[in-house]
Design an enzyme around this catalytic site. Structure first.
Site, PDB file in Angstrom:
ATOM      1  N   ASP A 119       6.098  -1.297  11.278  1.00  0.00           N
ATOM      2  CA  ASP A 119       7.190  -2.233  11.024  1.00  0.00           C
ATOM      3  C   ASP A 119       7.288  -3.202  12.203  1.00  0.00           C
ATOM      4  O   ASP A 119       6.757  -2.940  13.277  1.00  0.00           O
ATOM      5  CB  ASP A 119       8.512  -1.476  10.861  1.00  0.00           C
ATOM      6  CG  ASP A 119       8.592  -0.763   9.515  1.00  0.00           C
ATOM      7  OD1 ASP A 119       7.900  -1.206   8.581  1.00  0.00           O
ATOM      8  OD2 ASP A 119       9.338   0.224   9.409  1.00  0.00           O
ATOM      9  N   ARG A 126       9.194   6.917   4.674  1.00  0.00           N
ATOM     10  CA  ARG A 126       9.784   5.700   5.228  1.00  0.00           C
ATOM     11  C   ARG A 126      11.158   5.418   4.619  1.00  0.00           C
ATOM     12  O   ARG A 126      11.974   4.747   5.224  1.00  0.00           O
ATOM     13  CB  ARG A 126       8.889   4.484   4.905  1.00  0.00           C
ATOM     14  CG  ARG A 126       7.575   4.443   5.630  1.00  0.00           C
ATOM     15  CD  ARG A 126       6.665   3.388   4.994  1.00  0.00           C
ATOM     16  NE  ARG A 126       7.234   2.051   4.962  1.00  0.00           N
ATOM     17  CZ  ARG A 126       7.209   1.180   5.963  1.00  0.00           C
ATOM     18  NH1 ARG A 126       6.622   1.513   7.085  1.00  0.00           N
ATOM     19  NH2 ARG A 126       7.741  -0.013   5.835  1.00  0.00           N
ATOM     20  N   ARG A 160      -5.098  -2.800   1.802  1.00  0.00           N
ATOM     21  CA  ARG A 160      -4.559  -3.375   0.575  1.00  0.00           C
ATOM     22  C   ARG A 160      -4.194  -4.818   0.840  1.00  0.00           C
ATOM     23  O   ARG A 160      -3.731  -5.180   1.930  1.00  0.00           O
ATOM     24  CB  ARG A 160      -3.300  -2.615   0.124  1.00  0.00           C
ATOM     25  CG  ARG A 160      -3.553  -1.204  -0.293  1.00  0.00           C
ATOM     26  CD  ARG A 160      -4.391  -1.098  -1.538  1.00  0.00           C
ATOM     27  NE  ARG A 160      -3.658  -1.486  -2.746  1.00  0.00           N
ATOM     28  CZ  ARG A 160      -4.234  -1.594  -3.937  1.00  0.00           C
ATOM     29  NH1 ARG A 160      -5.545  -1.390  -4.087  1.00  0.00           N
ATOM     30  NH2 ARG A 160      -3.500  -1.927  -4.990  1.00  0.00           N
ATOM     31  N   GLU A 208       4.999 -10.331  -6.639  1.00  0.00           N
ATOM     32  CA  GLU A 208       4.049  -9.734  -5.698  1.00  0.00           C
ATOM     33  C   GLU A 208       3.082  -8.811  -6.435  1.00  0.00           C
ATOM     34  O   GLU A 208       3.505  -7.885  -7.115  1.00  0.00           O
ATOM     35  CB  GLU A 208       4.871  -8.956  -4.657  1.00  0.00           C
ATOM     36  CG  GLU A 208       4.067  -8.369  -3.540  1.00  0.00           C
ATOM     37  CD  GLU A 208       4.955  -7.798  -2.429  1.00  0.00           C
ATOM     38  OE1 GLU A 208       6.074  -8.322  -2.189  1.00  0.00           O
ATOM     39  OE2 GLU A 208       4.542  -6.811  -1.819  1.00  0.00           O
ATOM     40  N   ARG A 259       7.041  -6.283  -7.225  1.00  0.00           N
ATOM     41  CA  ARG A 259       8.434  -6.715  -7.018  1.00  0.00           C
ATOM     42  C   ARG A 259       8.549  -8.226  -7.133  1.00  0.00           C
ATOM     43  O   ARG A 259       7.553  -8.940  -7.055  1.00  0.00           O
ATOM     44  CB  ARG A 259       8.981  -6.232  -5.673  1.00  0.00           C
ATOM     45  CG  ARG A 259       8.113  -6.527  -4.482  1.00  0.00           C
ATOM     46  CD  ARG A 259       8.624  -5.776  -3.228  1.00  0.00           C
ATOM     47  NE  ARG A 259       7.590  -5.798  -2.187  1.00  0.00           N
ATOM     48  CZ  ARG A 259       7.615  -5.086  -1.076  1.00  0.00           C
ATOM     49  NH1 ARG A 259       8.608  -4.277  -0.818  1.00  0.00           N
ATOM     50  NH2 ARG A 259       6.635  -5.167  -0.193  1.00  0.00           N
TER      51      ARG A 259
END
Ligand code: UDP
Length: 365
Positions: free
Chosen positions: A349, A171, A248, A299, A279
């Site tokens: 996305d 990605r 997740r 996060e 992050r």
């Protein structure tokens, strides 16, 4: 009242489908378990700042048709995502580019970077990368993998890189120019005024009920609509009868800070395994905000369990095989369309979600 469509989930897929259906004169009821519309693209204003409640969403696409479509519902700013990676006390630019390599090896030219990566790759003897680790090593060499990929990926996915599919790392761009743009796409930006307003506009003309669980609703209203668009978890729809798919989840610790600039960038990744979060997002920088305060979100990733919000499908071979079995059941389900990240068990996305919803609407309407 009987509807043409019951749309389960007011996230991006559901909202786009609803918008298309209403435009063509169909009557739609959109329901969502949560107290608000917009699903995971939901943003809310805190201290004058649009906060991405379910994680940072940066819109990017190379598809002009999708860009024109989304621009009907908001004006987009000129934000370009250029995350910073922090590894121990070192700071790097992302995605992997000449700024990253120059900092890593104290070099300047693409030739120097290529030579170092080539020599690291030569020691590894990987011909056909079979998992994320091999893919990352064969693209970027050992130093980049160890410092910027391994720890971050294992925190985010909770699995060793050798057990993850290689498409996840593909990605990200990997380039030998001094270009910190995280995406290669032609169009990119953040909607001025936030994403919630986009979903709300798309849903104009339908009936919307939040705080409404599908399974309870359909028991009480089995004849509510002729057709259903289901954007929840496909395994939950079937009562987990073939077993549970893995997802997740992400948890955010959001704080308002009495400073105007905490980290100088919207996205800072912590790639070191020992830092518990993946992050920190400083939301104001998505909109070049000048407010006196700031809002940050740390996060944390975890394995999804019942009661948590699912975010990412874990698309390894076992889960994909199980999904295909659910897909067979879904194909036999008359008058139900499954869509979105959870309904199609895909790491989609936003632009791809919109494209899929427009396609599903074209086929169904
Ligand atoms: N990744 C990484 N290091 C980083 C950022 C990303 O190794 O600093 C890898 C990681 O495996 C992650 C994948 O790239 O799962 C995709 O990252 P992306 O930013 O696209 O993830 P998202 O924003 O969708 O969570």
């Amino acid at each position: 009242m009987k509807y043409d469509f019951l749309i389960v989930g007011a996230g991006l897929f559901g909202a786009v489908f609803a918008e298309q259906a209403v435009k063509k004169g169909y009557r739609c009821l959109v329901i969502d378990r949560r107290a608000h519309v917009a699903g995971n693209i939901y943003t809310e204003e805190i201290e004058g700042i649009q906060v991405h409640r379910y994680g940072a969403h940066i819109f990017h696409t190379s598809d002009k048709k999708i860009w024109d479509y989304i621009n009907q519902f908001a004006e987009f700013n000129n934000y370009i995502n250029s995350p910073i990676a922090v590894y121990k006390n070192e700071t790097y630019n992302l995605p992997f580019n000449m700024n990253t390599f120059s900092r890593m090896w104290n070099i300047r030219t693409p030739q120097e970077a290529k030579a170092i990566i080539a020599s690291q790759i030569a020691e590894l003897h990987i011909t056909d990368p079979k998992n994320l680790e091999e893919q990352a090593l064969s693209l970027a060499g050992r130093d980049v993998y160890e410092k910027l990929i391994k720890g971050y990926t294992e925190k985010q996915w909770g699995r060793p890189c050798t057990e993850l599919p290689s498409f996840i790392i593909k990605r990200l761009p990997f380039r030998f120019t001094y270009n910190n743009n995280y995406f290669n796409d032609r169009y990119q930006g953040i909607p001025v005024g936030g994403y919630t307003a986009i979903a709300a506009k798309m849903l104009q003309g339908c009936d919307v009920r939040t705080n409404t669980d599908y399974f309870t609703f359909i028991r009480e209203n089995p004849d509510a609509a002729d057709r259903i668009v289901f954007t929840g978890m496909i395994d939950e729809y079937f009562g987990y009868r073939l077993g549970a798919l893995q997802y997740r989840s992400v948890r955010f610790e959001t704080e308002v800070l009495d400073t105007d600039n905490y980290q100088g960038n919207a996205v800072v990744n912590y790639t070191d395994r020992d830092v518990p979060y993946t992050r920190i997002i400083e939301h104001k920088h998505f909109e070049f905000g000048t407010q006196p305060k700031t809002v940050i979100s740390r996060e944390y990733s975890s394995e999804w369990k019942v009661g948590m919000e699912p975010y990412y499908p874990v698309n390894n071979e076992e889960n994909n095989a199980l999904y295909r079995k659910y897909r067979e059941l879904a194909d036999r389900e008359k008058n139900v369309i499954f869509g979105g990240r959870l309904g199609q068990y895909r790491y989609y996305d936003m632009d791809k979600v919109i494209a899929a919803a427009l396609e599903a609407a074209d086929a169904a309407l």
